[in-house]
Enzyme design. Structure first.
Site, short mmCIF file in Angstrom:
data_model
loop_
_atom_site.label_atom_id
_atom_site.label_comp_id
_atom_site.label_asym_id
_atom_site.label_seq_id
_atom_site.Cartn_x
_atom_site.Cartn_y
_atom_site.Cartn_z
N HIS A 182 0.84 -1.20 0.00
CA HIS A 182 0.00 0.00 0.00
C HIS A 182 0.87 1.25 0.00
CE1 HIS A 182 -3.17 -2.79 0.86
NE2 HIS A 182 -2.64 -3.12 2.03
N GLU A 237 -1.83 -0.62 8.26
CA GLU A 237 -2.81 -1.55 8.81
C GLU A 237 -2.15 -2.52 9.79
OE1 GLU A 237 -4.25 -3.16 5.13
OE2 GLU A 237 -2.70 -4.71 5.03
N HIS A 268 3.21 -7.78 1.34
CA HIS A 268 2.51 -8.69 2.25
C HIS A 268 1.39 -9.43 1.51
CE1 HIS A 268 0.19 -4.93 2.42
NE2 HIS A 268 -0.87 -5.70 2.61
N ARG A 311 -1.39 -4.46 -6.35
CA ARG A 311 -1.09 -5.87 -6.53
C ARG A 311 0.16 -6.02 -7.39
NH1 ARG A 311 -6.25 -6.52 -8.85
NH2 ARG A 311 -7.75 -6.44 -7.17
#
Length: 323
Positions: A105, A122, A180, A200
């Site tokens: 991200h 996150e 991740h 992605r």
């Protein structure tokens, strides 16, 4: 005259995903006719996916309406000055029947410039994991852009990724810029900034029903990587009962584990809303105005204006989140 605030529950927003499964329905009792439920968005202010209240006098109102009506009473004074009528966190449960794409991200700066969005820092709390289930977090060696791109182009990316075998209670902090993926067989709770921006980089050569591969974002991703990150993503935390055991604290949220085995009085001195995510058991949350049960797989928002409340349980584990 506005109605007084109380512990608020929202209707889960369930998402069909190519990699999703049945656990959110069978283990967390989410009501859905979708076949591959990958995500349950518990509290969301993402455009087009705004949470709706399902309890009490405010039933039927959206989170957006609550923010416009209650402002700092809901968020806290300092947060309302920063975020205005925008809720800063997105709370999810995720069930990966298959491996998620390998992804990362962008940070706030990149996300604002490219997508008019927050970045996406996150954290994950593993609620259930099948035997030998993995998470992918970071690389298994020191990394450079050149080495990464060589493995990406040679389709040998998995050779340089770090695979961690996981079990219930394992906790990970996923900073922006860190590669991740959630592995098959893992169900977890995710706390993140309000953002739906994901880059992605590899999707296991998967195709959908029409034979199409999902879009990759490698041109965008290469600038978003932080190749110099230390391997500090595993979170160790105390497990003292009936007290808040801090797990993660960053500029975007602070999360603690609260293992409740009696009745405890909570005093909100943070000028912030609090969110409770029940990851085990059930508990009763009582304020002067109202009481609300919370059981495994449910989430409750305590508005900032509520300064004292009581949580009672014989055995419940709650993730306690504030900003």
């Amino acid at each position: 005259m506005t109605k007084q605030l109380y512990p608020i529950k929202f209707k889960p927003i369930l998402k069909d995903k190519i990699w999703g499964g049945e656990k959110l329905k069978t283990l967390l009792h989410k009501d859905s006719k979708l076949s591959n439920v990958g995500e349950s968005w518990e509290i969301s202010d993402v455009e087009g996916d705004t949470s709706i209240v399902i309890n009490g006098d405010l039933k039927g109102q959206s989170l957006k309406q609550l923010l416009e009506t209650y402002k700092a009473e809901l968020l806290g004074e300092r947060h309302y000055k920063v975020f205005g009528n925008k809720f800063p966190l997105l709370i999810k449960f995720i069930d990966a029947k298959e491996d998620l794409s390998i992804q990362l991200h962008p940070n706030d700066e990149l996300a604002a410039k490219r997508h008019n969005s927050f970045g996406k820092t996150e954290m994950w709390y593993v609620m259930q994991a099948d035997e030998d289930a993995n998470l992918i977090v970071g690389f298994n060696q020191e990394m450079t852009p050149e080495t990464y791109l060589k493995h990406l182009n040679d389709k040998t990316l998995t050779e340089i990724l770090n695979f961690d075998k996981v079990k219930t209670g394992d906790t990970y902090f996923i900073e922006v810029g860190r590669v991740h993926a959630i592995g098959a067989g893992v169900m977890l709770a995710e706390i993140q900034q309000t953002s739906d921006i994901t880059y992605r980089v590899y999707d296991w050569d998967r195709v959908d029903d029409q034979g199409n591969e999902r879009e990759l974002h490698n041109d965008l991703a290469i600038d978003a990587f932080d190749f110099d990150m230390p391997d500090n993503f595993r979170v160790d935390y105390q497990k003292t009962e009936n007290t808040s055991n801090q797990m993660v604290s960053c500029p975007y949220f602070t999360t603690s584990m609260l293992h409740v085995t009696e009745s405890i009085l909570k005093l909100n001195t943070k000028d912030s809303f609090f969110i409770y995510i029940c990851v085990e058991g059930e508990a009763l949350i009582e304020t002067e105005l109202a009481s609300e049960f919370i059981k495994q797989g449910e989430t409750v928002l305590i508005p900032a204006a509520i300064k004292t409340y009581k949580i009672t349980s014989s055995n419940a584990k709650l993730l306690e989140v504030y900003v």
